[in-house]
Design a protein around this motif. Structure first.
Motif, mmCIF file in Angstrom:
data_model
loop_
_atom_site.group_PDB
_atom_site.id
_atom_site.type_symbol
_atom_site.label_atom_id
_atom_site.label_comp_id
_atom_site.label_asym_id
_atom_site.label_seq_id
_atom_site.Cartn_x
_atom_site.Cartn_y
_atom_site.Cartn_z
ATOM 1 N N ARG A 12 0.835 -1.207 0.000
ATOM 2 C CA ARG A 12 0.000 0.000 0.000
ATOM 3 C C ARG A 12 0.870 1.257 0.000
ATOM 4 O O ARG A 12 0.595 2.231 -0.671
ATOM 5 C CB ARG A 12 -0.919 -0.017 1.239
ATOM 6 N N ASP B 288 0.656 4.255 -2.622
ATOM 7 C CA ASP B 288 0.350 5.619 -2.178
ATOM 8 C C ASP B 288 1.200 6.664 -2.895
ATOM 9 O O ASP B 288 0.890 7.854 -2.858
ATOM 10 C CB ASP B 288 0.542 5.737 -0.659
ATOM 11 N N SER C 76 -0.247 9.071 -8.032
ATOM 12 C CA SER C 76 -1.210 10.160 -7.901
ATOM 13 C C SER C 76 -2.652 9.602 -7.915
ATOM 14 O O SER C 76 -2.947 8.634 -8.611
ATOM 15 C CB SER C 76 -0.982 11.125 -9.065
ATOM 16 N N GLU C 77 -3.518 10.250 -7.145
ATOM 17 C CA GLU C 77 -4.883 9.726 -6.984
ATOM 18 C C GLU C 77 -5.680 9.700 -8.279
ATOM 19 O O GLU C 77 -6.604 8.919 -8.447
ATOM 20 C CB GLU C 77 -5.635 10.553 -5.941
ATOM 21 N N ASP C 78 -5.329 10.608 -9.215
ATOM 22 C CA ASP C 78 -6.113 10.645 -10.455
ATOM 23 C C ASP C 78 -5.614 9.650 -11.503
ATOM 24 O O ASP C 78 -6.145 9.588 -12.615
ATOM 25 C CB ASP C 78 -6.164 12.072 -11.034
ATOM 26 N N GLU D 209 -5.399 5.972 -13.048
ATOM 27 C CA GLU D 209 -6.207 4.742 -12.976
ATOM 28 C C GLU D 209 -5.363 3.593 -12.423
ATOM 29 O O GLU D 209 -4.205 3.421 -12.801
ATOM 30 C CB GLU D 209 -6.697 4.385 -14.391
ATOM 31 N N ARG D 210 -5.950 2.816 -11.518
ATOM 32 C CA ARG D 210 -5.243 1.648 -10.969
ATOM 33 C C ARG D 210 -6.035 0.401 -11.287
ATOM 34 O O ARG D 210 -7.234 0.352 -11.031
ATOM 35 C CB ARG D 210 -5.141 1.734 -9.442
#
Ligand SMILES: C[S@@+](CC[C@H](N)C(=O)[O-])C[C@H]1O[C@@H](n2cnc3c(N)ncnc32)[C@H](O)[C@@H]1O
Length: 297
Positions: free
Chosen positions: A63, A67, A70-72, A74-75
């Motif tokens: 994790r 982290d 970047s949050e934007d 796609e994962r």
């Protein structure tokens, strides 16, 4: 997170490769995520993760490493729970090819090193067949990461002149050490994917010539704040593991070098009398180090 500078190699390939190309095709970065501690990522891995449009990752990627993405971005999780096993590898290859054909920069993140029991070669062959460009970023493999954080030098001039990495699994997922010569004097053995078969492995190693007194350590969740190390000998380890709730993933290290841990276990703070060493996450959050030493042979 602050952007890392782009270092050019002599051919300037980084500029061409990371800046996209005229065909509009994307590319795949096959990146080794290391065994867990995000500080073990290479600078190149961090930079490519920051440039990726999509991240395709396995269950073993920690994790703390995810982290850093970047949050934007796609994962896509492609761990065993994400797909039916038989189709899994084909599906992963298809995802990478499809995304790259859409012009995306795909980070294919794998635990440890992609070329050590990581099917990295198979994935690159599929990309090569599909005409997709790729780069490979090596990662710290579980053997070296766990050994370092457990205070077990894999080689040592007085105890081990060679080291062998072995998978305890075959293609069909069954334990099979085959007919290998595993009693080589002065050799450290590191067994990946053997945690569920510790009992059988210890008997098999004795059958193949190792003495029952040979020291063994199991390192579980190595390099993370949950690292645990169980020590014993080929004769005593199975019952010690059975007595403990060990979790996963875990790695076995077999050889005289395991004894050195008594003095060198810096991460758990038991070797030199130091306090347990905080991981990056613990240092940043102020959470106390939870590294545990479970058993001393
Ligand atoms: C499919 S193999 C992948 C190995 C990976 N490519 C590498 O280079 O470390 C998975 C095995 O690696 C080992 N492993 C990976 N991460 C580990 C960790 N943090 N602690 C202990 N063992 C680990 C375990 O033996 C696990 O069953």
């Amino acid at each position: 997170m602050k952007e890392l500078p782009v270092y050019l190699n002599r051919t300037g390939r980084d500029v061409l490769v990371d800046g996209g190309d005229a065909t509009g095709l994307g590319e795949v970065y096959l990146v080794g995520a290391g065994p867990g501690d995000p500080e073990l990522l290479t600078l190149r891995a961090v930079r490519l993760l920051q440039q990726a449009d999509v991240v395709v990752h396995d269950r073993l990627v920690s994790r703390a490493v995810l982290d850093l993405v970047s949050e934007d971005v796609e994962r896509i999780f492609v761990g065993k729970q994400g797909f039916r096993d038989g189709h899994r590898q084909r599906r992963i290859n298809d995802i990478m090819i499809e995304k790259a054909r859409q012009g995306m920069r795909v980070a294919r993140l794998k635990g440890g090193d992609p070329f050590v029991f990581g099917r990295g070669g198979e994935e690159l062959e599929a990309l090569a067949n599909a005409g997709i460009r790729f780069q490979v970023v090596p990662g710290v493999t579980a053997a070296t990461g766990c050994a370092a954080y457990a205070g077990i030098p894999l080689t040592h001039r007085e105890h081990a002149q060679s080291v062998r990495f072995i998978t305890a699994h075959t293609r069909r997922g069954r334990l099979d050490l085959g007919r290998q010569r595993l009693d080589v004097a002065g050799e450290t053995l590191v067994l990946y994917m053997g945690l569920t078969h510790v009992d059988q492995l210890c008997s098999e190693l004795q059958r193949l010539g190792q003495p029952e007194t040979r020291p063994v350590a199991v390192v579980v969740q190595g390099t993370t704040g949950h690292q645990r190390v169980i020590e014993g000998t080929l004769a005593t380890l199975p019952s010690r593991v059975a007595e403990t709730t060990v979790g996963s993933p875990g790695l076995l290290i077999v050889g005289e070098v395991v004894r050195l841990r008594r003095r060198l276990a810096w991460f758990e703070g038991t070797g030199t009398g130091n306090a347990p060493f905080p991981t990056l996450v613990q240092a940043l959050t102020g959470t106390p180090a939870g590294n545990k030493r479970v058993e001393v042979a």
